[in-house]
Design an enzyme around this catalytic site. Structure first.
Site, PDB file in Angstrom:
ATOM      1  N   THR A 178      -6.363 -55.051  -9.998  1.00 35.03           N
ATOM      2  CA  THR A 178      -7.781 -55.057  -9.647  1.00 35.03           C
ATOM      3  C   THR A 178      -8.617 -55.179 -10.914  1.00 35.03           C
ATOM      4  OG1 THR A 178      -7.484 -53.739  -7.645  1.00 35.03           O
ATOM      5  CG2 THR A 178      -9.676 -53.747  -8.617  1.00 35.03           C
ATOM      6  N   PHE A 180     -12.061 -54.605 -12.754  1.00 29.52           N
ATOM      7  CA  PHE A 180     -13.235 -53.746 -12.710  1.00 29.52           C
ATOM      8  C   PHE A 180     -14.278 -54.241 -13.706  1.00 29.52           C
ATOM      9  CE2 PHE A 180     -10.078 -51.036 -10.839  1.00 29.52           C
ATOM     10  CZ  PHE A 180     -10.766 -50.195  -9.977  1.00 29.52           C
TER      11      PHE A 180
END
Length: 282
Positions: A178, A180
């Site tokens: 992921t 960020f």
């Protein structure tokens, strides 16, 4: 949102303690205390009011794609992207102490986590049920769960809520990551000579034929690499489309400056969200 923050030495994230976003805060910004917020808007507001120094927000996942809602919130958040961080995502199946895998019939988690573990869920004939977030599902299981229920969350969440990990690393693909964005109230633009730099911006093309094609032409002719281009609708209108883009390079560099100038000519709006050093994981 907690009232714990009173001196700004905090970093806001959306979710509950034990969330992957909290883990991103702890690993990327260990000098700041993570502050949980119920929504992305709450995290933005915490930064705008000075209750926290920064916010750490997920924008996309290598398997599930972009995080819902975040793109259309960024332009009006009043914040600036100052860094990016790539967090490897390791999903674990967990249950209350004493529960075994063969007892589990139902698994709960955030929709993205369930989607990233489809193979495991199918192979074990589990019934998936969506929850608001991974950490919240873990907390609820610890507080009032049953013996046939489990959740998918991080090892950090299992430790936070005293759950037993029944199966580790159950994500479908080992490269699950992921991305960020770290955001702050004031811009912290990267040095033009810092090395690899990312410029993120949003724009809306003018309502003329081939506007997007013409707007993108400046990046091709000036040799600027665009690493991301995503569209989303504005206000539910099919005729009003906003685009989010990441490019390699700094606006102070001549090719980027010229490409952005050409983009602005064919756009009704253009807003730079951040100019920051590229993460090594790119």
């Amino acid at each position: 949102m907690s009232d714990a923050a009173d001196n700004g030495d905090y970093i806001a994230y959306q979710g509950e303690p034990g969330a992957f976003s909290e883990l991103a805060c702890l690993t990327y910004a260990p000098g700041l205390t993570p502050l949980p917020c119920a929504t992305f808007e709450d995290a933005f507001e915490a930064v705008r009011t000075g209750r926290v120094k920064k916010a750490m927000l997920p924008i996309e996942n290598s398997l599930a794609g972009r995080v819902a809602d975040i793109h259309h919130l960024l332009p009006d958040a009043g914040l600036h992207i100052i860094a990016e961080y790539f967090l490897p995502v390791e999903h674990h199946l967990m249950a209350r102490p004493g529960v075994t895998l063969d007892q589990v019939k139902i698994v709960r988690s955030h929709a993205m986590a369930l989607g990233q573990c489809r193979r495991f869920i199918k192979d074990h004939a589990l019934k998936p049920e969506m929850a608001g977030d991974t950490a919240g599902a873990a907390r609820q299981l610890a507080e009032q769960g049953h013996g046939d229920e489990a959740v998918i969350a991080s090892a950090h969440a299992a430790k936070q809520y005293g759950l037993d990990v029944l199966a580790a690393n159950i994500e479908d693909e080992p490269h699950n990551t992921t991305r960020f964005l770290e955001m702050s109230l004031e811009p912290e633009d990267a040095d033009p000579d810092a090395g690899a730099v990312v410029t993120s911006f949003v724009f809306e093309v003018r309502n003329i034929p081939a506007a997007l094609y013409k707007a993108m032409g400046g990046f091709a002719t000036n040799g600027v690499n665009m690493t991301k281009l995503e569209s989303y609708q504005l206000g539910g209108a099919f005729t009003a489309t906003m685009f989010y883009a990441d490019i390699e390079g700094h606006p102070a560099h001549e090719p980027v400056r010229l490409a952005l100038e050409e983009l602005s000519f064919f756009s009704s709006s253009l807003k730079i969200l951040g100019v920051y050093e590229a993460a090594r994981e790119r």
